[in-house]
Design a protein around this motif. Structure first.
Motif, PDB file in Angstrom:
ATOM      1  N   GLU A   1       0.819  -1.210   0.000  1.00 52.59           N
ATOM      2  CA  GLU A   1       0.000   0.000   0.000  1.00 52.59           C
ATOM      3  C   GLU A   1       0.852   1.258   0.000  1.00 52.59           C
ATOM      4  OE1 GLU A   1      -2.732   1.247  -0.375  1.00 52.59           O
ATOM      5  OE2 GLU A   1      -2.999   2.984   0.926  1.00 52.59           O
TER       6      GLU A   1
ATOM      7  N   ILE B   1       4.498   0.591  -2.995  1.00 46.95           N
ATOM      8  CA  ILE B   1       4.251   0.322  -4.422  1.00 46.95           C
ATOM      9  C   ILE B   1       3.047   1.097  -4.954  1.00 46.95           C
ATOM     10  CG2 ILE B   1       3.742  -1.471  -6.127  1.00 46.95           C
ATOM     11  CD1 ILE B   1       5.265  -3.403  -4.349  1.00 46.95           C
ATOM     12  N   THR B   2       1.913   0.875  -4.311  1.00 49.12           N
ATOM     13  CA  THR B   2       0.690   1.480  -4.841  1.00 49.12           C
ATOM     14  C   THR B   2       0.741   3.009  -4.741  1.00 49.12           C
ATOM     15  OG1 THR B   2      -0.290  -0.417  -3.748  1.00 49.12           O
ATOM     16  CG2 THR B   2      -1.779   1.054  -4.869  1.00 49.12           C
ATOM     17  N   ALA B   3       1.199   3.487  -3.593  1.00 54.44           N
ATOM     18  CA  ALA B   3       1.282   4.941  -3.436  1.00 54.44           C
ATOM     19  C   ALA B   3       2.344   5.511  -4.376  1.00 54.44           C
ATOM     20  CB  ALA B   3       1.609   5.282  -1.993  1.00 54.44           C
TER      21      ALA B   3
ATOM     22  N   LEU C   1       3.135   4.338  -7.356  1.00 56.06           N
ATOM     23  CA  LEU C   1       2.544   4.394  -8.701  1.00 56.06           C
ATOM     24  C   LEU C   1       1.565   5.550  -8.829  1.00 56.06           C
ATOM     25  CD1 LEU C   1       1.868   0.682  -9.654  1.00 56.06           C
ATOM     26  CD2 LEU C   1       3.241   2.326 -10.914  1.00 56.06           C
TER      27      LEU C   1
ATOM     28  N   ARG D   1      -6.653   4.838  -8.060  1.00 56.00           N
ATOM     29  CA  ARG D   1      -5.917   3.601  -8.329  1.00 56.00           C
ATOM     30  C   ARG D   1      -6.644   2.740  -9.348  1.00 56.00           C
ATOM     31  NH1 ARG D   1      -4.016   2.740  -2.204  1.00 56.00           N
ATOM     32  NH2 ARG D   1      -2.656   4.532  -2.258  1.00 56.00           N
TER      33      ARG D   1
ATOM     34  N   LEU E   1      -6.231   4.274 -12.670  1.00 51.13           N
ATOM     35  CA  LEU E   1      -4.829   4.180 -13.112  1.00 51.13           C
ATOM     36  C   LEU E   1      -4.527   2.792 -13.684  1.00 51.13           C
ATOM     37  CD1 LEU E   1      -1.885   5.259 -13.140  1.00 51.13           C
ATOM     38  CD2 LEU E   1      -1.679   4.381 -10.828  1.00 51.13           C
ATOM     39  N   TYR E   2      -4.842   1.747 -12.899  1.00 52.33           N
ATOM     40  CA  TYR E   2      -4.552   0.381 -13.354  1.00 52.33           C
ATOM     41  C   TYR E   2      -5.337   0.049 -14.612  1.00 52.33           C
ATOM     42  CZ  TYR E   2      -2.150  -0.485  -8.949  1.00 52.33           C
ATOM     43  OH  TYR E   2      -1.284  -0.435  -7.900  1.00 52.33           O
TER      44      TYR E   2
ATOM     45  N   PRO F   1       1.787  -7.589  -5.953  1.00 49.21           N
ATOM     46  CA  PRO F   1       1.426  -6.623  -4.901  1.00 49.21           C
ATOM     47  C   PRO F   1       0.469  -5.533  -5.374  1.00 49.21           C
ATOM     48  CG  PRO F   1       3.559  -6.059  -5.820  1.00 49.21           C
ATOM     49  CD  PRO F   1       3.031  -7.199  -6.631  1.00 49.21           C
ATOM     50  N   PHE F   2      -0.197  -5.759  -6.516  1.00 46.79           N
ATOM     51  CA  PHE F   2      -1.085  -4.704  -7.033  1.00 46.79           C
ATOM     52  C   PHE F   2      -2.560  -5.005  -6.723  1.00 46.79           C
ATOM     53  CE2 PHE F   2       2.625  -5.073  -9.850  1.00 46.79           C
ATOM     54  CZ  PHE F   2       3.217  -3.863  -9.555  1.00 46.79           C
TER      55      PHE F   2
ATOM     56  N   TYR G   1      -4.088  -4.127  -3.860  1.00 50.68           N
ATOM     57  CA  TYR G   1      -4.617  -3.311  -2.781  1.00 50.68           C
ATOM     58  C   TYR G   1      -5.858  -2.518  -3.197  1.00 50.68           C
ATOM     59  CZ  TYR G   1      -4.108  -1.620   1.912  1.00 50.68           C
ATOM     60  OH  TYR G   1      -4.308  -1.394   3.250  1.00 50.68           O
TER      61      TYR G   1
END
Lengths: 557, 475
Positions: free
Chosen positions: A507, A510-512, A514, B167, B170-171, B228-229, B231
């Motif tokens: 969270e 990586i996610t933040a 991106l 998110r 974005l993805y 890990p994507f 979330y």
């Protein structure tokens, strides 16, 4: 046969319909009589070896057809007849002792369970077999009802089912066949034999509640004794035996499996026996007693190449009746669970308590005759010695009950005109069996005398002191072992993954990261859209790059 | 004669959605009307699906009932629709699950017009995605199917909806762009719109081949909760309290899974297929990770999300196996699975709604006062984790046996994940049933209504029939 199975299922569903109390009693008795008629028909077919069977195509798959088969041969009848009989006895006692509010529902589950076990015994493909195993577990869950007792039951059995599912899926995948007939081929062509053998045994040990896996059976003590007793002998542990008999080839595939089975069976028997004497709670005592009996049964089966015969059926039926007698003892002691608190019955209720002791004596006599025959047939003296030790352990507990110092008078039992029926049936059955087994020799009379003497022996009475040691009564080694070796590490791992990896790594980083890049990209896009020299320059650079890429396109991969 | 049945599958929900959108803004009027329109639309669609089933050859593997529609003259683009039994099964289960949702939804939901319009739009686009037989229509429906969820998140999301929305977009943007580039390259190589079944026969070489195929797979992965994507999707599932929106969120990974099913077996070139173990490792790591994390999570919605993820990835793992015999088994299993997660999400929502209504702090022990809910929740959880009353059970047995046949370690890891996630759900079930956790002893009238009870009973019947004969509805 199909009529019998279909009738049993219909009968079970009728019993599941909600009734008023008075109709419930009537239907419960009608169910018993109908089931008795079906049993007689079933027994006639079995004795005459009528080859009536059925097989339905259930589904098709690329690796074979899935069928529902029921074609019992002699070997299956040896299993099914006693099971049907024991199911009937359970229903009869449910009707007589009135210990269930919804008697017909209880009877239905017992009948459905028998149907499921029959389909398991006669299964000819993996899917039917595993379906029957799952169905029996679910029926066990339904009969327990209680949340406390069923929690660990569900988890343990689910684990065992998953192990079995995994083993069968592996075999099925390797053999590319769903048929159980091809199972012996696995030894020749299969891989990962040790894995298969060990996983299979773990599944069996868990199901049967063997040494270190008995926790879930001990938890059943939160349920009523009659439910616990039924689950203990007619549900999950019995499924374990049936699966072991059905897939006995898998014990031979690995060199480790057979010794492990022997070692665990011995440990189970010893552990069960010791705890049967040590533990004060009658419900838990019965779990340990069954561990002792099942340990010995498995040793005998292993000695007989894991093949079931009539003597084993007899043995299992006697174990069931011993449990039933302890259940009666519990009921006659006005639902007293602690053996140390039980009364000697010299005041009120003395007649029924004494007749119970007579039944114990008769059944012990039959048991010792049977075990003597088995040990003579298999030429193994240790079987007789083990059986005798088991009987000694039962005598010790009976001594603790009948020589109890508690002199407080028992409360009178609620009147039940049907209770003598149970006594009559039991006594006549035991006498008939004694005569059939010629259990009236001089040795038998000597044995009975010894049994009575032990029941009154003051030395054995002194062992009662062990009930006061709190550690023995509270500690469950297997529960603590699994908690510290499996549950706690898993929970720590789970929390670490959640907080450290899932939350911080995934969270936050990586996610933040991106998302941040995305925001930067958008801000750059806004900036180059402004009327500034830098924006014009950036557009010119992008244009040149595009031009070069299109010009040298052939060079690119 | 041109048949318009498959087009009808797309258009009926879209028309229903327009009807719902044009309803008056009066709360009482629109609520009942909008719901009735959506229920009728779904019933009509299910009827059409069953009619299409009767016209299909059940023993045929490939696409059937193909419909061509000319779209643009220059450049020439022709849209092609078609179905096979697998796709029809998925379409039926999705439509059925939304019908269940409609019948069990609390009609006092705020902004029901937006909800129903978006839901019908989603169904129409999803149907389109499942019946698309050429790459262009496949792409259009793939991208478009994400839009209704964006609307729903922005309407029903929690306080973190802005982050989640960023998110998600974005993805999806990255995935859509990658798919667009690869599809344009496919179009460019043949100068025409190609069928999905022809994609593997295109003559790409070296880096271009890798780029095209990896772009396609990354596009599908963008819809799947892959570690890990993952979330964003777990945040969506945990934050959405409305069960219908939750269901839409839960069906998003189905889009990615279906994409792999359409492109991988028999289609993907040998040079790409040899890299299947990489995808398998990714799937296994995610399955184990999410299953383990679900053990510690307190939120039952996260546990349900973990369950759905593990099962989606189980199906995905089986797609990467070097065999194509499992497609129908996956279809039968998915049919039951989608219905099970629908019912579970609605039951959980019912419990949470009652908790909120009664002002109870925790849900522990609440099922003691809701016998109907307790029975259904127990049955559906047990069915979900392996009770032999649905087609999920024996089809999963066959799927897992193939995984074991391929690789022992892979099989063990799959079984371990399935076991952990099942344990996590069982633990939660017992927490809900445990009387010692019960907060209040006067939870009266909180149980399921007769309508909900009948609907769930019907679902159980459907699942039970599918256990005995997966295509029982075809005579």
């Amino acid at each position: 046969m199909i009529q019998i199975i279909a009738s049993l299922i219909v009968l079970s569903f009728i019993g599941l319909i909600k009734q008023r109390m008075k109709y419930d009693r009537l239907i419960s008795w009608l169910m018993f009589f109908a089931a008795t008629v079906l049993f007689m028909e079933f027994a006639t077919n079995a004795v005459n070896l009528h080859k009536e069977s059925f097989s339905f195509l259930w589904n098709t798959s690329k690796i074979g057809d899935i069928t529902i088969d029921f074609s019992p041969r002699l070997s299956e009848h040896r299993l099914l007849l006693p099971l049907f009989f024991l199911s009937l006895v359970t229903i009869l006692h449910n009707n007589i002792f009135r210990y269930e509010e919804k008697k017909s529902a209880f009877n239905s589950i017992i009948l459905l369970n028998f149907t499921s076990l029959s389909l398991l015994t006669c299964s000819e493909n993996y899917v039917q077999m595993i379906t029957a195993v799952f169905a029996t577990d679910i029926l066990g869950y339904l009969i327990l009802k209680d949340v406390d007792s069923s929690r660990r039951y569900v988890v343990y059995n689910f684990f065992a089912d998953m192990c079995l599912f995994m083993v069968l899926a592996l075999i099925c995948g390797k053999l590319q066949s769903l048929s159980l007939e091809n199972l012996p081929e696995y030894e020749q062509i299969g891989r990962h034999k040790d894995f298969v053998g060990l996983m299979f045994l773990i599944a069996i040990f868990v199901k049967m509640g063997f040494f270190m896996f008995q926790s879930y059976l001990l938890d059943l003590s939160a349920a009523r004794l009659q439910r616990m007793s039924a689950v203990n002998l007619l549900f999950a542990p019995l499924t374990g035996i049936l699966v072991l008999l059905k897939l006995h080839c898998l014990v031979e595939v690995s060199d480790l499996a057979a010794p492990l089975l022997k070692v665990i069976s011995i440990l189970t028997m010893i552990f069960g026996l010791m705890n049967f004497i040590i533990i004060d709670n009658l419900k838990k005592k019965l779990v340990y007693l069954n561990m002792g009996f099942l340990g010995l049964l498995l040793l005998m089966l292993e000695n007989h190449n894991l093949r079931w015969n009539w003597q084993h059926s007899f043995y299992y039926s006697i174990v069931y009746f011993i449990n039933l007698l302890f259940l009666k003892m519990y009921l006659y002691q006005n639902h007293e669970t602690k053996v140390s608190e039980m009364l000697n019955g010299r005041g009120t209720n003395s007649f029924i308590l004494k007749t119970t002791l007579v039944q114990f004596i008769l059944i012990a006599n039959i048991f010792i005759s049977l075990i003597y025959r088995i040990s003579m047939k298999q030429e193994q003296t240790w079987i007789f010695i083990s059986g005798a030790i088991l009987i000694c352990a039962i005598t010790t507990v009976l001594n603790h009950i009948y020589q109890s110092p508690n002199s407080r008078k028992l409360e009178n039992l609620t009147p039940n005109p049907l209770r003598p029926i149970s006594l009559l049936i039991m006594i006549s059955l035991l006498i008939y069996t004694s005569v059939e087994m010629h259990a009236y020799t001089i040795y038998n009379i000597l044995f009975i005398l010894c049994f009575i003497l032990l029941c009154w022996c003051p030395l054995l009475t002194k062992i009662r002191a062990i009930y006061e040691i709190e550690w023995f009564q509270k500690e469950d080694l297997s529960k603590s072992f699994f908690f510290y070796t499996l549950v706690t590490p898993f929970m720590y791992l789970s929390r670490t993954l959640w907080l450290m990896v899932d939350f911080i790594f995934s969270e936050k980083i990586i996610t933040a990261g991106l998302t941040g890049l995305h925001k930067i990209g958008i801000s750059i896009f806004f900036k180059i859209n402004r009327k500034s020299y830098a924006a014009c320059f950036t557009f010119i650079v992008i244009g040149i790059i595009c031009f070069l890429l299109s010009f040298y396109r052939r060079v690119l991969p | 004669m041109i048949s318009y049945q498959l087009l009808g599958l797309i258009l009926i929900p879209l028309i229903g959605s327009i009807f719902a959108l044009t309803a008056r803004n009066d709360k009482n009027y629109s609520t009942s009307n909008v719901y009735n329109v959506s229920i009728l639309t779904l019933i009509a669609n299910i009827g059409l699906i069953l009619h299409i089933f009767t016209q299909c050859n059940l023993n045929e593997d490939g696409m059937q009932l193909i419909e061509h529609f000319k779209w643009i003259d220059y450049p020439f683009v022709e849209i092609c629709l078609g179905v096979d039994i697998f796709a029809l099964l998925i379409i039926l289960s999705v439509n059925l699950s939304f019908l269940i949702g409609e019948l069990c939804l609390n009609r006092n939901t705020e902004r029901s017009k937006t909800l129903i319009t978006s839901e019908l739009l989603f169904i129409g686009l999803l149907n389109g995605y499942f019946v698309a037989a050429d790459v262009l229509s496949f792409y259009i429906f793939f991208v478009a199917s994400g839009t209704p969820l964006m609307i729903l998140i922005s309407t029903y999301g929690s306080q973190r909806k802005k982050t989640v929305l960023i998110r998600f977009s974005l993805y999806n943007l990255i995935g859509a762009l990658l798919l667009l580039v690869s599809i344009l390259m496919m179009y460019d190589s043949q100068s025409r719109n190609i069928l999905l079944s022809e994609a593997g026969k295109l003559n790409f070489k070296g880096g271009t081949e890798y780029f095209v195929w990896l772009s396609i797979f990354f596009a599908f992965i963008s819809r799947l909760p892959i570690w890990p994507f993952h979330y964003w999707i777990s945040s969506i599932n945990s934050s959405l309290k409305n069960p219908l929106v939750f269901l839409v969120g839960n069906l998003i990974p189905l889009i990615g899974l279906y994409g792999f099913i359409r492109f991988w077996p028999n289609t993907v070139p040998e040079t790409i297929a040899i890299h299947a173990p990489i995808f398998e490792i990714i799937c296994i790591v995610t399955m184990l990770f999410i299953a383990l994390v679900s053990l510690s999570h307190k939120d039952i919605r996260y546990k349900l999300f973990a369950y759905t993820t593990v099962y989606y990835l189980l199906y995905l793992t089986s797609i990467f196996l070097p065999t194509d015999v499992l497609k129908l088994n996956i279809g039968y299993s998915l049919f039951s699975y989608i219905i099970i997660i629908t019912v579970l999400s609605f039951l959980i929502s019912h419990i949470e709604y009652q908790k909120k209504e009664l002002g109870i702090y925790g849900t522990g022990g609440i099922l003691c006062y809701m016998p109907r809910t307790s029975k259904f929740l127990s049955l559906f959880i047990l069915a979900g984790i392996g009770l032999p009353v649905t087609s999920l059970f024996w089809n999963n047995f066959i799927i897992i046996s193939e995984i074991f046949n391929y690789n022992l370690v892979l099989g063990i890891m799959v079984m371990l994940s399935v076991f952990i996630v099942a344990l996590s759900l069982l633990e939660e079930l017992y927490k809900l049933k445990d009387k010692s956790n019960a907060s209040s002893a006067c939870v009266l009238g909180a149980d399921l209504s007769n309508l909900h009870f009948t609907v769930y009973l019907g679902c159980l019947l459907v699942l039970f029939l599918s256990f005995f004969k997966p295509l029982w509805f075809i005579f």
